[in-house]
Structures are given as structure tokens and as C-alpha cells.
Design a protein around this motif. Structure first.
Motif, PDB file in Angstrom:
ATOM      1  N   GLU A  28       0.969  -1.140   0.198  1.00  0.00           N
ATOM      2  CA  GLU A  28       0.133   0.011  -0.016  1.00  0.00           C
ATOM      3  C   GLU A  28       1.018   1.473   0.137  1.00  0.00           C
ATOM      4  O   GLU A  28       1.937   1.297   1.004  1.00  0.00           O
ATOM      5  N   LYS A  43      -2.716   1.356  -4.534  1.00  0.00           N
ATOM      6  CA  LYS A  43      -3.336   2.874  -3.658  1.00  0.00           C
ATOM      7  C   LYS A  43      -3.939   2.050  -2.464  1.00  0.00           C
ATOM      8  O   LYS A  43      -3.733   2.935  -1.657  1.00  0.00           O
ATOM      9  N   ASN A  44      -4.560   1.093  -2.349  1.00  0.00           N
ATOM     10  CA  ASN A  44      -5.414   0.657  -1.231  1.00  0.00           C
ATOM     11  C   ASN A  44      -5.735  -0.792  -1.336  1.00  0.00           C
ATOM     12  O   ASN A  44      -5.177  -1.562  -2.118  1.00  0.00           O
ATOM     13  N   TYR A  45      -6.345  -1.282  -0.244  1.00  0.00           N
ATOM     14  CA  TYR A  45      -6.529  -2.560  -0.143  1.00  0.00           C
ATOM     15  C   TYR A  45      -7.369  -3.166  -1.520  1.00  0.00           C
ATOM     16  O   TYR A  45      -6.732  -4.394  -1.779  1.00  0.00           O
TER      17      TYR A  45
END
Ligand code: G3H
Length: 483
Positions: A300, A398-400
């Protein structure tokens, strides 16, 4: 251990067929990745010799299928004992022919003995089940006795990276289930399997139950795969060859353990020290020459800089050097082709914008420097293809949700890791990542060898893991009693 022949003081092995050492028509050299010189000679079997091996296995089928479980277990125990008595010599052979650091080679031999011993126990537990007919309406009373029977002749094709262990990971469950085997060891490092055949001969494995033939894959493998008397092919190796086998196998039972592109997903709440240590181990153990090697680390963005520093620090701890030294962790790659391939993948990534944080170059001989690449993107070949070199590939997400999407953005689905302290995310990622197995807070791993291991998509068909392999290597047979 006595060799049948020695050429210029190097070991030279004959074919092992029908419980005997049989002089082959042709021989081929085995080159050590350590010295880049010949370290032994093995047969380059002809089609006729391959056929003889299959015929011997066919002849032994009945005896093996009728053998009591307790006797099969005794044989497997004797093989395990034989291996334990030869740990030193076998480890040295694996080290020399595979270029595997001696500590890893020794671990491989011991692990193989454990596999045999566990298979001996499982041989006694191949039970069936009893089914009743009363789950369906208006059905006359029936009972089905459902049993597992051996498939017959198993062709075991082993890869170079665990030349002994992955051959025996097939041979041991095959024998536990009452099959006979023709084994084709890896072309790069086949000698340890011939040593195993000698151990089997001395341990009293009945004639024809285990046969070993080596040679060029495209000739020996092809002839064995095409042989209609082979009942099952169990293969570990590249996806390219696995696909070829699947096309040729026709009605044979198939187990394929092929390539991987294992992601290690590092979430921002993870223990970063642990994640760095395990991801690095997953990526560079045995120079990354493992089907389940971590070959993409999806981290991340908010923690990526801090994590990258930890990864570099971890990689620097790994000792590159002479495989004969006890503390060496990284040795040479298996051959020059492999070295060239790793170098090309890294060069392509650099050209397309990846940043080299460490290494990124060939060393002496067939060594490649432990490497860390950052800012790798899906367009780079190294993000899509197996590496089989000591390279840590960092990809920022960017994210999960993007991490899960990227993890699944591969034609492979073998194994994966997720690092998090959030139990919900651990379970969610564990369920959603496409792979045969997902490790939470640990590096991908085939072991312990009673756990199931294998992949989906282009990573394979079926599962290994002693009991799971036994299931692959047996067929369901039912006897229905009409009461
Ligand atoms: O190359 C594939 C091996 O099965 C990996 O085994 O996880 O024990 O290193 P490992």
C-alpha cells in the motif's frame, strides 16, 4: 554407495529398470552450476529404453496393487531410513549438481526422509466409505462400498529446484497407494534420484516398482507421456511444458504443478518488519528458484517508502557465496540460460521505469546479485512472468481493493501471502485472492508436506501434500450391494 561405472573419477549412472542397473546406449553430461564443469554422467535414454521401463512398471502393477498396506508402509519406512543413513552424501550430490547451498541441500534430504516416513503412516489410512441409498425417495435398499484403488503406472516428472524432494513427493505417495512408478528426474540435476534408486534397491523395493530413466525432456519425456501403458502423469515444472503434457496425455490421469507468480500483499496496518523479512525470504530463498517464490510484493502506497527501506536492509543480510560453505544462503543459478533470463527481465523493467534499489546485475559465474526493484508496473514483463532469480519486485498499490485486484491480475494462481493485523482483512483476502493457498503473515510455502499445495489457472491441476497426492493417485471404485 557403489556406482555401476565411473568415467574419469566422476560418478556415472546406468538406467534403473526392473530392479537392476541397465547399461544405456547413450550417456549425457551433468554440469555443476558451481564449477560450470562436468560433475557426472547419466543416461540419455532412447525410446526403446523408456518403453522397457514402462513395461517393467506394468509387470509389477499386480504385485504392488495386491500388497498389504502394512508391507507398503514398511518399504516406505525402509526408504526413509536409507535416506537418513545417506544424508551427507546425498546433500553433497544435490549441492554439486543443483548449485544448492549445502544447508538447503541437507534440509532437502531430511525433508525427503520425513516425507517417506509420513507416507508410510498414510499408506495405512487409505480407507473407503459406506453409502446408503435411503437419501433418495422410493429407492430400493442398497449399500455402496466405496474404495480407493491404485491408478497403476505413475509417470513422475521432477523439476530441478528440489531434484530429490519433488521426485520423492510423487514416488512416496504413489507407492503408499500401491502404484508402480517410472521417474524422469530433471535434466539439470538427476544424479540424486539415481542415488535414491540405489537406496530403493537395497531397501528391497520389489522389481519394477520404481524405475528411473533420464534424458532430454523433449525425447524421454515425450516418449513416456505418449506411452499408452502409463496410467497417470504427475508433473512439476514450467507451465509451457505442463500445457504440452496436458495436450498429449489423452485419457491419462493428470496432476500438474506448474508456474507461479505469487503475490505478497502488504497492508498498511501490517507488522512491517515481519512483512519485509518474510517477503524477502519468499522471494530470494534458493535464489528465487521456486515455483511459489514471492515474485511480486504489492504494498500500500502510504507505507511503501518505509517498507522498501526495510526490504533492502533484509536482502543485505543474505549471504551470497560458495554453496559448499555452511553459512552461504545464495548460490549460482541452475544454468546460463536462467541467468540470462533473469538479467533480461531486470533490464526490461529498468528500461520501462523501475528503480533499482539494490543489485540489478550479473556477478561472477552463474550468480545474480540479490536485487530489489521498486516502482514496478503491470506493463513490465517482470510483473507478469516467473523470475526464478533472487529479485524482489515492489509494486505500489493505492489501497486494499487495488491490492486484491492486482494480486489476481495474473494468469497464475499458485500461492500468495497477505500481511495484516486486521483479522477481517486477513480472512477476506484469504478468500478472494486466486491461489491454491494463501498464507497470513508468512511467506508462501509448500510445507509442511501434509498440507495441500498446488495451484489454479495456469499454475496447475490437482494438489500435492502427502494425503492429497495419494487421493490424486488413486481411483474411486464402488461395489454396490442390492439388499
Ligand atoms: O518450487 C516449488 C516448490 O514446491 C517450493 O517449495 O515452498 O518448500 O520452497 P517450498
Amino acid at each position: 554407495m557403489k556406482y555401476k561405472r565411473r568415467v574419469k573419477s566422476k560418478p556415472a549412472y546406468n538406467l534403473f529398470i526392473d530392479g537392476k542397473w541397465v547399461k544405456p546406449k547413450k550417456m549425457q553430461e551433468v554440469i555443476s552450476p558451481i564449477t560450470r564443469k562436468v560433475c557426472g554422467y547419466v543416461p540419455a535414454a532412447t525410446v526403446e529404453e523408456c518403453n522397457k521401463a514402462v513395461s517393467a512398471a506394468v509387470k509389477a502393477k499386480k504385485k504392488m496393487a495386491e500388497m498389504e498396506a502394512v508391507e507398503r508402509a514398511e518399504i516406505l519406512d525402509a526408504l526413509g531410513k536409507g535416506l537418513r543413513e545417506n544424508v551427507k552424501s546425498l546433500s553433497k550430490i544435490i549441492m554439486m549438481e543443483a548449485g544448492k547451498p549445502i544447508s538447503l541441500a541437507t534440509g532437502e534430504v531430511i525433508r525427503t526422509a520425513e516425507t517417506l516416513e509420513y507416507a508410510a503412516e498414510e499408506a495405512k489410512r487409505i480407507d473407503g466409505e459406506l453409502l446408503k441409498s435411503d437419501s433418495f425417495p422410493n429407492m430400493p435398499k442398497k449399500l455402496a462400498l466405496v474404495v480407493r484403488q491404485p491408478v497403476g503406472v505413475v509417470l513422475a516428472i521432477a523439476p530441478f529446484n528440489y531434484p530429490l524432494n519433488l521426485a520423492v513427493a510423487k514416488i512416496a505417495p504413489a507407492l503408499a497407494a500401491g502404484n508402480t512408478v517410472v521417474c524422469k528426474p530433471a535434466s539439470d540435476d538427476p544424479m540424486c534420484v539415481f542415488e535414491f534408486a540405489e537406496i530403493a534397491r537395497r531397501a528391497g523395493v520389489p522389481k519394477g516398482v520404481l524405475n528411473v530413466v533420464s534424458g532430454i525432456g523433449s525425447e524421454v519425456g515425450e516418449s513416456l507421456i505418449n506411452n499408452p501403458k502409463v496410467d497417470m502423469v504427475s508433473f512439476t515444472g514450467s507451465t509451457k511444458i505442463g500445457k504440452h503434457i496436458a495436450e498429449r496425455a489423452r485419457f491419462k490421469k493428470l496432476h500438474l504443478e506448474m508456474g507461479g507468480k505469487s503475490p505478497s500483499v502488504v497492508l498498511k496496518d501490517a507488522n512491517l518488519d515481519l512483512a519485509a523479512k518474510e517477503s524477502v525470504k519468499g522471494a530470494i530463498k534458493f535464489s528465487g528458484q521456486r515455483c511459489d517464490a514471492v515474485s511480486r510484493v504489492l504494498v500500500e502506497s502510504p507505507i511503501a517508502n518505509e517498507f522498501a527501506k526495510k526490504v533492502v536492509k533484509e536482502v543485505k543480510k543474505w549471504k551470497v557465496g560458495d554453496p559448499t560453505k555452511k553459512d552461504t544462503q545464495i548460490g549460482p543459478l541452475i544454468n546460463e540460460r536462467a541467468l540470462h533470463r533473469v538479467d533480461e527481465l531486470v533490464k526490461d523493467a529498468k528500461k520501462k521505469g523501475a528503480k533499482v534499489l539494490l543489485g540489478g546485475k550479473k556477478l561472477n559465474g552463474w550468480y545474480y546479485a540479490p536485487t530489489v526493484l521498486d516502482y514496478v508496473t503491470p506493463k513490465m514483463e517482470i510483473a507478469q512472468e516467473e523470475i526464478f532469480g533472487p529479485v524482489v519486485v515492489l509494486m505500489r498499490v493505492k489501497n486494499y481493493e487495488e491490492a486484491i485486484k492486482s494480486a489476481n491480475n495474473s494468469r497464475y494462481a499458485l500461492h500468495a501471502s497477505v500481511f495484516t493485523n486486521d483479522i477481517n482483512k486477513a480472512i477476506d483476502a484469504g478468500m478472494r485472492i486466486e491461489a491454491g493457498g494463501v498464507q497470513v503473515n508468512g511467506a508462501p510455502s509448500r510445507g509442511p508436506d501434509n498440507f495441500p499445495f498446488g495451484g489454479d489457472k495456469e499454475s496447475g491441476i490437482g494438489r500435492e501434500g502427502i494425503r492429497y497426492t495419494i487421493h490424486e493417485m488413486t481411483k474411486i471404485h464402488s461395489i454396490v450391494l442390492n439388499l
